[in-house]
Design an enzyme around this catalytic site. Structure first.
Site, short mmCIF file in Angstrom:
data_model
loop_
_atom_site.label_atom_id
_atom_site.label_comp_id
_atom_site.label_asym_id
_atom_site.label_seq_id
_atom_site.Cartn_x
_atom_site.Cartn_y
_atom_site.Cartn_z
N ASN A 182 37.77 45.38 50.47
CA ASN A 182 38.63 43.75 50.55
C ASN A 182 39.32 43.42 51.91
O ASN A 182 39.54 42.55 52.04
CB ASN A 182 39.07 43.30 49.29
CG ASN A 182 38.01 43.27 48.07
OD1 ASN A 182 36.82 43.07 48.35
ND2 ASN A 182 38.38 43.14 47.07
N ARG A 239 29.82 37.01 48.42
CA ARG A 239 30.87 35.90 48.77
C ARG A 239 31.75 36.00 49.63
O ARG A 239 32.04 35.28 50.64
CB ARG A 239 31.73 35.75 47.63
CG ARG A 239 31.02 35.56 46.30
CD ARG A 239 31.66 35.01 45.27
NE ARG A 239 32.22 33.70 45.56
CZ ARG A 239 31.76 32.59 45.36
NH1 ARG A 239 30.44 32.48 44.63
NH2 ARG A 239 32.08 31.36 45.63
N CYS A 257 28.71 32.71 40.53
CA CYS A 257 29.34 34.09 40.51
C CYS A 257 29.64 34.63 38.98
O CYS A 257 30.13 33.71 38.08
CB CYS A 257 30.63 34.08 41.11
SG CYS A 257 31.24 35.67 41.36
N ARG A 295 34.41 30.05 41.42
CA ARG A 295 34.92 30.41 43.02
C ARG A 295 34.67 29.55 43.78
O ARG A 295 34.05 29.31 44.81
CB ARG A 295 33.98 31.89 43.47
CG ARG A 295 33.85 32.87 42.57
CD ARG A 295 34.96 33.91 42.39
NE ARG A 295 35.31 34.50 43.60
CZ ARG A 295 34.89 35.59 43.90
NH1 ARG A 295 34.05 36.54 43.30
NH2 ARG A 295 35.40 36.41 45.05
N PRO A 296 35.60 28.54 43.75
CA PRO A 296 35.54 27.46 44.67
C PRO A 296 36.18 27.84 46.21
O PRO A 296 36.76 28.72 46.20
CB PRO A 296 36.50 26.29 44.13
CG PRO A 296 37.50 27.06 43.16
CD PRO A 296 36.56 28.14 42.61
N ASP A 334 37.74 25.20 47.89
CA ASP A 334 38.42 23.74 48.32
C ASP A 334 39.82 24.33 49.19
O ASP A 334 39.89 23.47 50.12
CB ASP A 334 38.68 23.13 47.12
CG ASP A 334 39.40 23.86 45.98
OD1 ASP A 334 39.06 25.03 45.66
OD2 ASP A 334 40.68 23.62 45.62
N ASP A 364 41.15 42.82 40.09
CA ASP A 364 40.00 43.81 40.20
C ASP A 364 40.23 45.20 39.48
O ASP A 364 39.38 45.88 39.65
CB ASP A 364 39.82 44.09 41.79
CG ASP A 364 39.48 42.80 42.42
OD1 ASP A 364 39.04 41.89 41.89
OD2 ASP A 364 39.62 42.66 43.43
N ARG A 382 27.98 48.10 45.62
CA ARG A 382 28.37 47.31 46.65
C ARG A 382 29.88 47.42 47.12
O ARG A 382 30.30 47.02 48.17
CB ARG A 382 28.57 45.51 46.30
CG ARG A 382 27.19 45.12 46.05
CD ARG A 382 27.34 43.41 45.46
NE ARG A 382 28.46 43.11 45.85
CZ ARG A 382 29.35 42.59 44.95
NH1 ARG A 382 29.24 42.57 43.69
NH2 ARG A 382 30.65 42.14 45.51
#
Ligand code: EPU
Length: 492
Positions: free
Chosen positions: A23, A93, A117, A122-123, A125, A315, A407
């Site tokens: 990440n 994403r 998702c 998971r916006p 905005d 996570d 992933r």
């Protein structure tokens, strides 16, 4: 499609090194779009997500080249493309991280909305709010964000939302502000170490960012950003997963290359649960330590909430739940970042855990024994939790859809096997399911089955498997085996 066949009940023992953080690496790779020279990154894990992003960056004029020792070199050779296509974005994403860099460097970005998702809403905005505050004109058309700006201008931006700040949103706004005119302040910026690492790379490229790691960032825009070299921080989520692997198997594992400052909440909770960990700091004085997990007598139940950093990471919520399913009593786990991130609950229950969901919490009644079963991974961290639980269970388990795991964890099964685990990667087909997990004759021959609705008459094994798959499909779009990895679900 691959699956894991796990034979549980083996205490892990040995040493394992933590890879670079997925990440951190992903947004950092996207930042190469802004550089006027090559970016060389060290300790970039070889993951499906990293390859997907390299592919997307390729369509945006960036060539990426793998080098020795997990280094990755990225260089812009064409700065005209501005479209991040749905076909690639929907697979990951984190692709949204190209939005800020494209807009600020190329004046325009057309980036597909990532779509649904498995871990909840998971916006984006807050990403858009931040970019608009800097003067971007943004509209959504045909599933794409279309952002334009001749020159962004520094502004004051507040990035807090109902569930805290936003990690990738902070990266996007920071990137945009780095090349904007004037000064931007971001309040309620995400404080995650991956965001700070992103800022460190931008500063190495010539950006002027202060306050990294705090909720208040001050960014003074510069004219251009140069190439740079950067070491990606160790993956704190992988470190936590490996520590829990040691603890859940009552093993003795040394986890190397850990920044303990990034793991305070995890270590604190593991301590509450009774996991004994000895920390060996680097005698050379670096911030990389080795953590030794020692065999624990029994695990104590606890209450914990996943929160934005420096809280317990969402996570590791699933992996923690796997651990607590073996504790001696009742635990409560709440997720305040992704309140719907509980799809692993039903699968852990299949492995013998006793878990009951109540809103944004799960109540776990610890059990001494988990037992092998066939389970289905539904997202990256859920897959890790299932691997952990299966290693702790008696007998064999099958974990399907492990492409989720690929992933975000580099060769996890090989590394766990090097510690004494017994995990085989196999083609997902009936013949590879261990005999111990095939349907008992008595059930196979039963005349009616009511679990998932309506099977009448003699149920054959294939029929039952199909039902299992169909019900999973309602939770997440299923890829046919032929569709293979290219058609993966949108994810974190
Ligand atoms: N949110 C909003 N509006 C936004 C953005 C986010 O309301 O515009 C909400 C989200 O719905 C969520 C919370 O804010 O409730 C946090 O979301 P955030 O934006 O921080 O998540 P992200 O940036 O999309 C990153 C990680 C995730 C990790 C989260 C939270 C990457 C590539 N992904 O996602 O990692 O769970 O932060 O820490 O950095 C994983 O690795 O398995 C994973 C899902």
């Amino acid at each position: 499609m691959d699956m894991f066949v796990v034979r549980g009940g083996k205490p892990l023992k040995g040493q394992v090194r933590v890879s670079g953080a997925k990440n951190a690496a992903l947004p950092i790779m996207a930042a190469s779009l802004m550089a006027d020279g090559p970016i060389t990154l060290h300790d970039v894990p070889d993951l499906v997500d990293v390859r997907t992003l390299s592919q997307l960056l390729g369509t945006l004029g960036v060539i990426s080249e793998r080098q020795a020792d997990n280094a990755l070199r990225l260089e812009v050779i064409d700065d005209s493309p501005v479209v991040a296509d749905y076909e690639l974005v929907r697979r990951m994403r984190a692709s949204i991280c190209v939005l800020g860099p494209l807009l600020t460097r190329r004046g325009r970005a057309t980036v597909s909305l990532p779509g649904g998702c498995n871990i909840g809403d998971r916006p984006i905005d807050l990403h858009l709010k931040g970019l608009k505050a800097l003067g971007a004109d943004i509209r959504i058309e045909h599933g794409y964000v279309i952002a334009t700006a001749r020159k962004l201008k520094g502004a004051r931006v507040f990035l807090g939302g109902s569930f805290g700040s936003t990690v990738t949103g902070t990266c996007n706004v920071m990137a945009a502000a780095a090349l904007a005119d004037g000064v931007t302040t971001i309040e309620s910026a995400a404080c995650e170490p991956e965001v700070a690492d992103y800022g460190q790379l931008l500063n190495a490229m010539g950006a002027k960012i202060e306050g990294l790691g705090t909720p208040f960032l001050r960014i003074e825009g510069v004219e251009s950003l140069a190439g740079a070299e950067h070491h990606v921080i160790p993956d704190r989520i992988e470190a936590a997963t490996l520590l829990i692997a040691g603890a859940i198997t009552h093993g003795e594992v040394s986890v190397e290359n850990v920044c303990i400052d990034h793991l305070s909440a995890v270590l604190d909770k593991l301590n509450d649960v009774g996991v004994r960990i000895r920390i060996a700091e680097d005698p050379g004085g670096s911030d990389r330590s080795t953590l030794h997990v020692l065999p624990s007598e029994k695990l104590t139940p606890t209450e914990c909430s996943a929160l934005p950093y420096p809280g317990l990471p969402t996570d590791v919520q699933a992996q923690f739940m796997a651990l607590l399913s073996r504790a001696d009593g009742i635990s409560v786990v709440t997720d305040k970042v992704f309140p719907d991130r509980f799809m692993h609950v039903a699968e852990l229950v299949r492995l013998g855990a006793s878990i009951h969901r109540e809103g944004q919490s799960a109540i776990i009644n610890g059990t001494e024994k988990l037992h092998g079963a066939c389970v289905m991974a539904c997202d990256l961290r859920a897959s890790a939790a299932l691997v952990l639980a299966a290693m702790a269970a008696d007998g064999e388990s099958v974990i399907r859809r492990i492409y989720h795991l690929d992933r975000g964890y580099e060769q996890l099964e090989n590394r766990l096997n090097s510690l004494g685990a017994d995990i085989r990667r196999m083609n997902d087909c009936e013949e590879n399911v261990p005999v111990s997990l095939r349907l008992p004759q008595s059930i196979e021959n039963s005349s009616s089955l009511t679990t998932s609705g309506h099977v009448e008459g003699a149920a054959r094994l294939e029929d039952l498997r199909q039902i299992r798959v169909d019900s999973a499909e309602t939770l997440a779009p299923l890829q046919s085996p032929a569709a293979s990895k290219a058609k993966q679900e949108p994810a974190s």
